[in-house]
Design an enzyme around this catalytic site. Structure first.
Site, PDB file in Angstrom:
ATOM      1  N   ARG A  48       0.841  -1.201   0.000  1.00  0.00           N
ATOM      2  CA  ARG A  48       0.000   0.000   0.000  1.00  0.00           C
ATOM      3  C   ARG A  48       0.875   1.250   0.000  1.00  0.00           C
ATOM      4  NH1 ARG A  48      -1.165  -2.478   4.771  1.00  0.00           N
ATOM      5  NH2 ARG A  48      -3.281  -2.889   4.037  1.00  0.00           N
ATOM      6  N   TYR A  53       8.695   8.477  16.999  1.00  0.00           N
ATOM      7  CA  TYR A  53       8.815   8.055  15.599  1.00  0.00           C
ATOM      8  C   TYR A  53      10.075   8.652  14.971  1.00  0.00           C
ATOM      9  CZ  TYR A  53       7.622   7.710  10.604  1.00  0.00           C
ATOM     10  OH  TYR A  53       7.642   7.460   9.261  1.00  0.00           O
TER      11      TYR A  53
END
Length: 242
Positions: free
Chosen positions: A11, A151
């Site tokens: 994806r 992150y």
């Protein structure tokens, strides 16, 4: 035919990278992600002999050795690796959760390191002197965004790892680089509302989202001999984020 291993192929940016490689190079692609999506099935139909999808959960890095020996190695000789798969744990540091951090680092860092280990061994085994590793990092590793500190830490670690791989293996002709995209319209950014997106885009010189196709073509360039003198670098594809 030589092959490029692409994680997170099913994806978003991963699919764009797979298509870019298949349409604009002579390499085959081995894609890795947790599930086979409709888009992955379409690519498999279109490029029957040049695309293989493998279902694998990168949050279980201890199983990567068997993945390489049993599923990847029998397909053919590797030319490259694109460490694209990642998960984002979005939260402020005072809410940091150990389980979420460890899961994110397992996917974003540990699995990328172990895949690099076996791909490098494949290069050595097959005397692949022009192999290329491309790591997808993030603009977050270079500029602060609220809630993305953890992150960003995982992506900063990836850039440090990539530079060292370039230094260790450059004498054998192996290259290692990073591509740091800006914010794109992908599943990872789908939780942002329109106001949040516009604030992010206003921090860029071009005042818009980064195009996944632009990132994918940069990855393809770094896999090719067109970039034969580029290693140990981070290429920013982020619309000039300020």
């Amino acid at each position: 035919m030589k092959w490029v291993l692409v994680t997170g192929d099913s994806r978003g940016l991963g699919t764009e990278i797979v298509r870019e490689i298949l349409c604009n190079s002579h390499f085959g692609v081995i894609g890795i992600s947790r599930s086979r999506t409709f888009e992955a099935e379409r690519i498999e139909e279109e490029f029957k002999d040049r695309y293989v999808h493998l279902n694998f959960d990168l949050s279980e890095p201890s199983k990567i050795k068997n993945l390489y020996l049993n599923d990847i190695k029998p397909i053919g000789i590797l030319h490259g690796l694109v460490n694209n798969a990642a998960i984002a744990y979005d939260d402020i540091v005072t809410n940091a959760n150990v389980d979420e951090i460890e899961k994110m680092f397992s996917v974003n860092i540990t699995s990328s390191i172990l895949l690099s280990k076996y791909v490098l061994r494949d290069f050595l085994l097959n005397d692949t002197k022009k192999g290329s590793i491309v790591n997808i990092t993030s603009v977050c590793a270079h500029t602060g965004y609220k809630g993305l500190g953890m992150y960003a830490a995982s992506k900063g670690a990836m850039e440090a790892f990539s530079r060292t791989v370039a230094r260790e293996w450059g004498g054998l002709g192996v290259r290692s680089n990073c591509v740091a995209p800006g914010f794109m319209e992908t599943q990872m950014s789908s939780g942002l509302n329109e106001d949040q997106k516009q604030r992010i885009y206003k921090r860029t010189s071009l005042k818009k989202e980064t195009e996944a196709q632009s990132v994918a073509s940069t990855v393809r360039f770094l896999l090719s001999q067109e970039s034969s003198s580029i290693t140990g670098q981070v290429l920013h594809v982020d619309n000039g984020t300020i």
